[in-house]
Design a protein around this motif. Structure first.
Motif, mmCIF file in Angstrom:
data_model
loop_
_atom_site.group_PDB
_atom_site.id
_atom_site.type_symbol
_atom_site.label_atom_id
_atom_site.label_comp_id
_atom_site.label_asym_id
_atom_site.label_seq_id
_atom_site.Cartn_x
_atom_site.Cartn_y
_atom_site.Cartn_z
ATOM 1 N N ILE A 157 62.659 76.932 34.076
ATOM 2 C CA ILE A 157 62.718 75.584 35.389
ATOM 3 C C ILE A 157 62.789 74.836 34.653
ATOM 4 C CG2 ILE A 157 62.169 73.925 37.159
ATOM 5 C CD1 ILE A 157 61.092 76.465 38.536
ATOM 6 N N ASP A 158 61.972 74.721 32.999
ATOM 7 C CA ASP A 158 61.852 73.324 31.838
ATOM 8 C C ASP A 158 63.587 73.641 31.076
ATOM 9 O OD1 ASP A 158 61.069 71.122 30.582
ATOM 10 O OD2 ASP A 158 60.971 72.741 29.061
ATOM 11 N N GLU A 159 63.845 74.704 31.681
ATOM 12 C CA GLU A 159 64.952 75.477 30.354
ATOM 13 C C GLU A 159 65.815 74.726 31.480
ATOM 14 O OE1 GLU A 159 65.988 76.302 27.248
ATOM 15 O OE2 GLU A 159 64.238 76.682 26.646
ATOM 16 N N LEU A 160 66.213 75.017 33.042
ATOM 17 C CA LEU A 160 67.297 74.931 33.332
ATOM 18 C C LEU A 160 67.604 72.748 33.507
ATOM 19 C CD1 LEU A 160 66.475 76.765 36.877
ATOM 20 C CD2 LEU A 160 68.581 76.961 34.675
ATOM 21 N N ALA B 209 63.537 68.773 40.314
ATOM 22 C CA ALA B 209 64.157 68.055 39.879
ATOM 23 C C ALA B 209 63.650 67.330 39.904
ATOM 24 C CB ALA B 209 64.652 67.238 41.594
ATOM 25 N N CYS B 210 61.791 67.474 39.858
ATOM 26 C CA CYS B 210 61.070 66.470 39.149
ATOM 27 C C CYS B 210 61.136 66.869 37.451
ATOM 28 C CB CYS B 210 59.236 67.524 39.459
ATOM 29 S SG CYS B 210 58.573 66.907 41.077
ATOM 30 N N LEU B 211 61.230 68.190 37.389
ATOM 31 C CA LEU B 211 61.569 68.634 35.500
ATOM 32 C C LEU B 211 62.987 67.817 35.082
ATOM 33 C CD1 LEU B 211 59.749 71.767 35.560
ATOM 34 C CD2 LEU B 211 59.214 69.886 34.156
ATOM 35 N N THR B 212 63.695 67.273 35.816
ATOM 36 C CA THR B 212 64.709 67.129 35.265
ATOM 37 C C THR B 212 64.693 65.232 36.069
ATOM 38 O OG1 THR B 212 66.865 68.941 36.302
ATOM 39 C CG2 THR B 212 67.122 66.632 35.576
ATOM 40 N N ALA B 213 63.803 65.373 36.610
ATOM 41 C CA ALA B 213 63.275 63.668 35.916
ATOM 42 C C ALA B 213 62.645 63.664 34.844
ATOM 43 C CB ALA B 213 62.760 63.153 37.592
ATOM 44 N N LYS B 214 61.802 63.991 34.843
ATOM 45 C CA LYS B 214 61.207 64.221 33.130
ATOM 46 C C LYS B 214 62.360 63.962 31.831
ATOM 47 C CE LYS B 214 58.242 65.811 30.731
ATOM 48 N NZ LYS B 214 57.302 68.004 30.218
ATOM 49 N N TYR B 215 62.782 65.056 32.281
ATOM 50 C CA TYR B 215 63.916 64.638 30.830
ATOM 51 C C TYR B 215 65.153 63.491 31.060
ATOM 52 C CZ TYR B 215 62.890 69.644 28.935
ATOM 53 O OH TYR B 215 62.493 70.108 28.228
ATOM 54 N N PHE B 216 64.798 62.702 32.034
ATOM 55 C CA PHE B 216 66.011 61.245 32.449
ATOM 56 C C PHE B 216 65.044 59.847 32.514
ATOM 57 C CE2 PHE B 216 69.209 64.859 34.005
ATOM 58 C CZ PHE B 216 70.071 63.776 32.954
ATOM 59 N N GLY B 217 63.546 60.231 32.417
ATOM 60 C CA GLY B 217 62.793 59.257 32.354
ATOM 61 C C GLY B 217 62.399 58.719 33.234
ATOM 62 N N VAL B 218 63.310 58.941 34.557
ATOM 63 C CA VAL B 218 63.043 57.992 35.883
ATOM 64 C C VAL B 218 62.741 58.682 36.829
ATOM 65 C CG1 VAL B 218 65.831 57.878 34.912
ATOM 66 C CG2 VAL B 218 65.436 60.088 36.486
ATOM 67 N N PRO B 219 62.168 58.231 38.064
ATOM 68 C CA PRO B 219 61.794 58.738 39.301
ATOM 69 C C PRO B 219 62.597 59.539 39.757
ATOM 70 C CG PRO B 219 62.210 56.700 39.802
ATOM 71 C CD PRO B 219 63.205 56.854 38.797
ATOM 72 N N MET B 220 62.657 60.827 40.434
ATOM 73 C CA MET B 220 62.445 61.775 41.653
ATOM 74 C C MET B 220 62.342 61.232 43.052
ATOM 75 S SD MET B 220 62.424 64.371 43.384
ATOM 76 C CE MET B 220 60.987 65.228 43.154
ATOM 77 N N VAL B 221 63.369 61.341 44.243
ATOM 78 C CA VAL B 221 63.054 61.184 45.000
ATOM 79 C C VAL B 221 63.564 62.360 46.324
ATOM 80 C CG1 VAL B 221 64.019 59.696 47.056
ATOM 81 C CG2 VAL B 221 63.688 58.584 45.081
ATOM 82 N N PHE B 222 63.158 62.544 47.056
ATOM 83 C CA PHE B 222 63.326 63.150 47.627
ATOM 84 C C PHE B 222 63.797 63.163 49.748
ATOM 85 C CE2 PHE B 222 58.203 63.793 47.954
ATOM 86 C CZ PHE B 222 58.492 64.778 49.577
ATOM 87 N N ALA B 223 64.780 63.983 50.102
ATOM 88 C CA ALA B 223 64.650 63.715 51.234
ATOM 89 C C ALA B 223 64.189 64.331 52.046
ATOM 90 C CB ALA B 223 66.818 63.197 51.801
ATOM 91 N N LYS B 224 63.807 63.521 53.112
ATOM 92 C CA LYS B 224 62.226 64.873 53.718
ATOM 93 C C LYS B 224 63.203 64.914 55.123
ATOM 94 C CE LYS B 224 58.335 62.527 52.824
ATOM 95 N NZ LYS B 224 56.970 61.566 53.377
ATOM 96 N N LYS B 225 62.814 65.870 55.948
ATOM 97 C CA LYS B 225 63.598 66.379 56.924
ATOM 98 C C LYS B 225 62.443 66.561 58.083
ATOM 99 C CE LYS B 225 65.089 70.562 54.075
ATOM 100 N NZ LYS B 225 64.604 72.042 53.932
ATOM 101 N N SER B 226 62.605 65.462 57.651
ATOM 102 C CA SER B 226 61.253 65.614 59.493
ATOM 103 C C SER B 226 60.278 63.822 58.692
ATOM 104 C CB SER B 226 59.708 66.347 59.720
ATOM 105 O OG SER B 226 59.258 66.478 59.000
ATOM 106 N N LYS B 227 60.562 63.445 60.213
ATOM 107 C CA LYS B 227 60.137 61.758 59.893
ATOM 108 C C LYS B 227 58.180 61.800 59.929
ATOM 109 C CE LYS B 227 60.582 56.485 61.343
ATOM 110 N NZ LYS B 227 60.827 56.136 61.563
ATOM 111 N N THR B 228 57.415 60.717 59.540
ATOM 112 C CA THR B 228 56.090 61.427 59.598
ATOM 113 C C THR B 228 55.968 60.038 59.547
ATOM 114 O OG1 THR B 228 56.131 61.152 56.499
ATOM 115 C CG2 THR B 228 56.415 63.079 58.004
ATOM 116 N N LYS B 229 54.250 59.712 59.500
ATOM 117 C CA LYS B 229 53.785 58.476 59.569
ATOM 118 C C LYS B 229 53.798 57.576 58.387
ATOM 119 C CE LYS B 229 50.421 59.616 63.357
ATOM 120 N NZ LYS B 229 49.291 59.790 63.302
ATOM 121 N N ASN B 230 54.585 58.082 56.947
ATOM 122 C CA ASN B 230 53.958 57.840 55.714
ATOM 123 C C ASN B 230 55.460 57.551 54.945
ATOM 124 O OD1 ASN B 230 55.190 60.383 55.375
ATOM 125 N ND2 ASN B 230 53.200 60.558 53.459
#
Length: 191
Positions: A35-38, A65-86
Motif C-alpha cells: 500500500i505504501d508503494e501504491l 488514502a491515509c498513506l497517500t495523504a502522508k506522501y502529500f503532507g495533507v489531511p485525509m477526510v473520509f465520507a461516512k456511511k452513517s450519521k453518528t453523534k460525532n
C-alpha cells in the motif's frame, strides 16, 4: 503497475458476478509495504496538482488514502456511511450505490473539513460502476472545492464507471485496469 497486477494474479480471488476479492492484501488484511508503494505512485501521478486534501469513502479506501495523504503532507477526510453523534452540524451528503454490497448509502462529510479553497484528490480501492466517485465528486462540488483527480487502485474497465467519470472531464488514474476476468481464466489487464 506491474507490482499490483502481479499481486492480483497471485493472491486475488475471482468469484461469480464479477467479484474480485483482494482482502488478503488490500481491503481487509492490508499489506502495508504494498500500500505504501501504491500511495507513492499516486503521489508521483498527482504531485503537481496542488492537492490540499485527500478524500475517500469508508471503509476500504481509508488505509490507502491515509498513506497517500502522508506522501502529500495533507489531511485525509473520509465520507461516512452513517450519521453518528460525532458528525453533528452541517454536512455535505450524496447518495452512493455500492456495487459490492448492493446497497444505497447516504454518505456524508462535515462541512468544516472541506471548503472552496481545497483541491481534492479522491482515492478509492475499486472503480466498478462509478457511483462512489460520483457521490464524492458531488460532495467536493457542493463544498465549492475542486476535484483534481481520482486515484484508483483497481479499475474494472469492463464496467462503465471509468467511462462515466472520465466523460465528466475528471482525471482518473488507475494503478491496475482489468479488461476482463473470470473464475476460469483469471484477470486480464488492459495494456
Amino acid at each position: 503497475m506491474k507490482l499490483l497486477e502481479d499481486r492480483i494474479r497471485k493472491d486475488g480471488i475471482i468469484g461469480e458476478g464479477n467479484v474480485l476479492k483482494v482482502d488478503s492484501f488490500l481491503n481487509h488484511q492490508m499489506d502495508i509495504a504494498l500500500i505504501d508503494e501504491l500511495a507513492a505512485e499516486f503521489h508521483r501521478l498527482f504531485k503537481d496538482c496542488g492537492v490540499t486534501k485527500i478524500l475517500t469513502i469508508e471503509a476500504s479506501g481509508i488505509g490507502i488514502a491515509c498513506l497517500t495523504a502522508k506522501y502529500f503532507g495533507v489531511p485525509m477526510v473520509f465520507a461516512k456511511k452513517s450519521k453518528t453523534k460525532n458528525i453533528a452540524g452541517d454536512i455535505y451528503t450524496a447518495k452512493v450505490e455500492s456495487f459490492t454490497h448492493g446497497t444505497v448509502y447516504d454518505v456524508m462529510v462535515s462541512k468544516k473539513f472541506l471548503n472552496s479553497s481545497d483541491k481534492v484528490l479522491i482515492i478509492d480501492d475499486f472503480l466498478a460502476n462509478g457511483q462512489a466517485l460520483l457521490g464524492l465528486t458531488k460532495i467536493v462540488k457542493d463544498a465549492g472545492a475542486a476535484t483534481v483527480g481520482c486515484g484508483i487502485v483497481i479499475e474494472k474497465a469492463f464496467q462503465d464507471g471509468g467511462k462515466i467519470i472520465r466523460e465528466q472531464g475528471i482525471r482518473v488514474e488507475s494503478l491496475a485496469r482489468i479488461k476482463e476476468m473470470s473464475v476460469q481464466n483469471g484477470a486480464v489487464f488492459c495494456d
